[in-house]
Design an enzyme around this catalytic site. Structure first.
Site, PDB file in Angstrom:
ATOM      1  N   GLY A 313     -35.660  46.789 -14.451  1.00  0.00           N
ATOM      2  CA  GLY A 313     -35.752  48.042 -15.180  1.00  0.00           C
ATOM      3  C   GLY A 313     -34.458  48.504 -15.792  1.00  0.00           C
ATOM      4  N   ILE A 315     -32.672  51.238 -15.226  1.00  0.00           N
ATOM      5  CA  ILE A 315     -31.644  51.810 -14.353  1.00  0.00           C
ATOM      6  C   ILE A 315     -30.761  50.727 -13.746  1.00  0.00           C
ATOM      7  CG2 ILE A 315     -31.260  53.078 -12.208  1.00  0.00           C
ATOM      8  CD1 ILE A 315     -33.559  54.928 -13.019  1.00  0.00           C
ATOM      9  N   GLU A 334     -33.262  38.961  -5.549  1.00  0.00           N
ATOM     10  CA  GLU A 334     -34.522  38.258  -5.835  1.00  0.00           C
ATOM     11  C   GLU A 334     -34.634  37.936  -7.321  1.00  0.00           C
ATOM     12  OE1 GLU A 334     -37.263  41.190  -4.452  1.00  0.00           O
ATOM     13  OE2 GLU A 334     -37.666  41.950  -6.453  1.00  0.00           O
ATOM     14  N   GLY A 432     -39.808  43.033  -3.573  1.00  0.00           N
ATOM     15  CA  GLY A 432     -38.763  42.806  -2.573  1.00  0.00           C
ATOM     16  C   GLY A 432     -37.944  44.032  -2.252  1.00  0.00           C
TER      17      GLY A 432
END
Length: 533
Positions: A313, A315, A334, A432
């Site tokens: 994403g 952020i 991950e 995760g």
């Protein structure tokens, strides 16, 4: 304890005979004798280690001894198919003797190997084998197949098998919901399995989901006959180990990566040549709010020498963009995206202080543009690993200053976190997030930081910090797991705080337009005023 930099793949197990042994079958007699020899070798190995002064043997040492002794026996029980009465798994790295895959068209491959009632695994993210998926869908419709279950994490492309005209033929079963399956799941034509990313391989290895066919995309074989799974290894290795048949889409545009994502060409039951450009995800233009959150996390929470995990994403991308003055950062995550490339080129990411895989970026899958795939191609600085390794909590915790940065959808005043749904509407998955938040919290150096970030309000002006979660909202991260909540208005540290103190801290980082209402709601819920002390 595991030695620094060591690895013990969770998926390695011994094949065990399930039928009664009576000595009548020469093959099974040989396997039985091999297993006896393995057990004897383990006893000898452990005795030698004990005698050498290692009075206390950890579980990992015992397991390591067992695996090192048992590896010599694997060739005798190795096979690409399940034998009657025997639980056998393929080892993708090990070439199969006297087996050469057949090259054919995608239509021929699915016609040959796919049948009614099969469970099919589809490689995900940028490695989605689009040619095979298209052929599978067409074959299912033309041949009148029924009840074919298609299992996957998030995939790319239109996911044609999820459309209404395929109802009754195919049913999607998502372990993480991508944009192409969201409508299908919420319309009831597809399914979703709430599961930690680290545990998806267990579904295959424990035969909870018995895979018939695996559809994957790989590089062309090298001079030794080995193909690479490219930018998405995650749970694919477990699928390859356990599927009865494997069909490979061979694509020269797939990056050849180092790590666990290797399969010898002899394990394929059919190979299909299809050189298509990989699906790309260009970084989205970030808002001022997202940039502010990224700056807060980078400047206030990320230390020099930290080991980073970033979710998907804007952020996490904003955090990366704000780290150009940091030193000796490492990556054990991950997933990763294009945002790491400027930090590598600028010398900020060196991985030099990591305890596991020092000097290397470690990930399970990557989402990004062609620039990222080119960066990964034949690059020993990048290791793509099985998700049972990348997301294993106690291994994550071994790295220094583990800083896990993830996004979420909604947080209530006690710290409960919704990350996979908007009310009852399923949006993504568990993924995760908890694996890494827990790993950071348990960081062995005591300096880990589990971080969850979100804008204080939605595009419609509704607060994302709420008195009560929306009905049906799924709690992915419990209030006991939460440490840091970050919005554009600041950082709320919740670890060790009671409900009254948590409510106060969260209200302080909520949007100013909502703080008075949140304070009143907190009083109604807690029967006392929220306060810092």
């Amino acid at each position: 304890m595991l030695e620094t930099g060591s690895r013990m793949p969770a998926e390695r197990v011994c094949a065990v005979e399930t039928a009664t042994f009576d000595g009548s079958d020469p093959r099974r007699t040989a396997l039985f004798l091999v297993e006896v020899l393995v057990i004897m070798s383990v006893i000898v190995e452990l005795s030698q280690r004990f005698a050498s002064g290692s009075r206390r043997l950890s579980f990992s040492q015992c397991a390591s001894a067992f695996l090192s002794c048992s590896s010599d026996s694997s060739a005798l029980s190795h096979s690409s198919k399940r034998h009657q009465g025997t639980a056998v798994r393929r080892e993708p790295f090990a070439p199969l003797q006297n087996k050469t895959p057949q090259w054919m068209s995608a239509d021929e491959a699915v016609k040959k190997l796919l049948k009614t009632g099969d469970k099919v695994f589809v490689h995900g993210a940028a490695m989605t084998p689009l040619t095979l998926v298209e052929a599978m869908t067409e074959h299912g419709k033309k041949a009148g197949l029924k009840k074919v279950e298609v299992c996957h994490i998030h995939t790319e492309g239109p996911a044609l098998y999820t459309r209404p005209d395929c109802q009754g033929i195919f049913r999607s079963n998502s372990f993480f919901i991508g944009a192409n399956c969201r409508e299908t799941v919420n319309a009831g034509r597809g399914d979703f399995v709430p599961i930690f990313l680290s545990e998806i391989p267990l579904l295959f290895s424990q035969n909870i989901i018995k895979l018939d066919v695996a559809l994957v995309q790989v590089t062309p074989p090298d001079e030794h006959g080995f193909c690479s799974l490219g930018s998405s290894v995650d749970c694919v290795r477990a699928a390859l180990q356990n599927a009865k048949f494997v069909i490979g889409q061979v694509n020269k545009h797939v990056p050849r990566t180092f790590g666990d994502g290797i399969i010898h060409v002899s394990h394929f039951d059919a190979l299909v040549e299809s050189h298509r450009d990989l699906p790309e995800h260009a970084p989205k233009k970030r808002s001022a709010v997202e940039d502010k959150i990224g700056e807060l996390i980078a400047h206030e929470l990320v230390e020099d020498g930290a080991t980073l995990q970033m979710g998907i994403g804007s952020i996490p991308d904003a955090v990366l963009a704000s780290l150009l003055n940091h030193k000796d950062l490492g990556v054990h995550s991950e997933m990763f995206s294009d945002g790491i490339i400027p930090l590598v080129e600028n010398g900020n990411i060196t991985n030099s202080l990591k305890a596991l895989q020092p000097g290397k970026i470690v990930g399970a899958f990557a989402v990004g543009t062609r620039k990222l795939f080119d960066f990964m191609h034949n690059n020993p600085f990048v290791v793509m690993a099985d998700v049972t390794y990348t997301n294993r909590t106690h291994l994550i915790a071994m790295n220094p200053k583990v800083t896990a940065i993830n996004s979420c959808i909604e947080v209530d005043l006690t710290g409960q976190v919704v990350a996979d749904s908007i009310g009852t509407r399923m949006f993504s998955g568990v993924g995760g997030q908890v694996d890494f938040l827990r790993g950071a919290a348990l960081s062995t150096d005591g300096r880990g930081k589990p971080i969850l970030a979100l804008a204080s309000s939605t595009n419609k002006g509704e607060s994302k910090i709420v008195p009560l979660l929306k009905p049906g909202g799924g709690v992915v991260t419990t209030r006991a797991h939460v440490h840091y909540i970050v919005t554009e208005y600041g950082i709320a540290y919740l670890f060790g705080k009671n409900l009254r103190q948590r409510a106060h801290a969260l209200i302080q980082v909520s949007h100013p337009d909502h703080r008075e209402a949140l304070e009143k709601a907190a009083f109604e819920r807690l029967k006392c005023m929220p306060s810092a002390d």
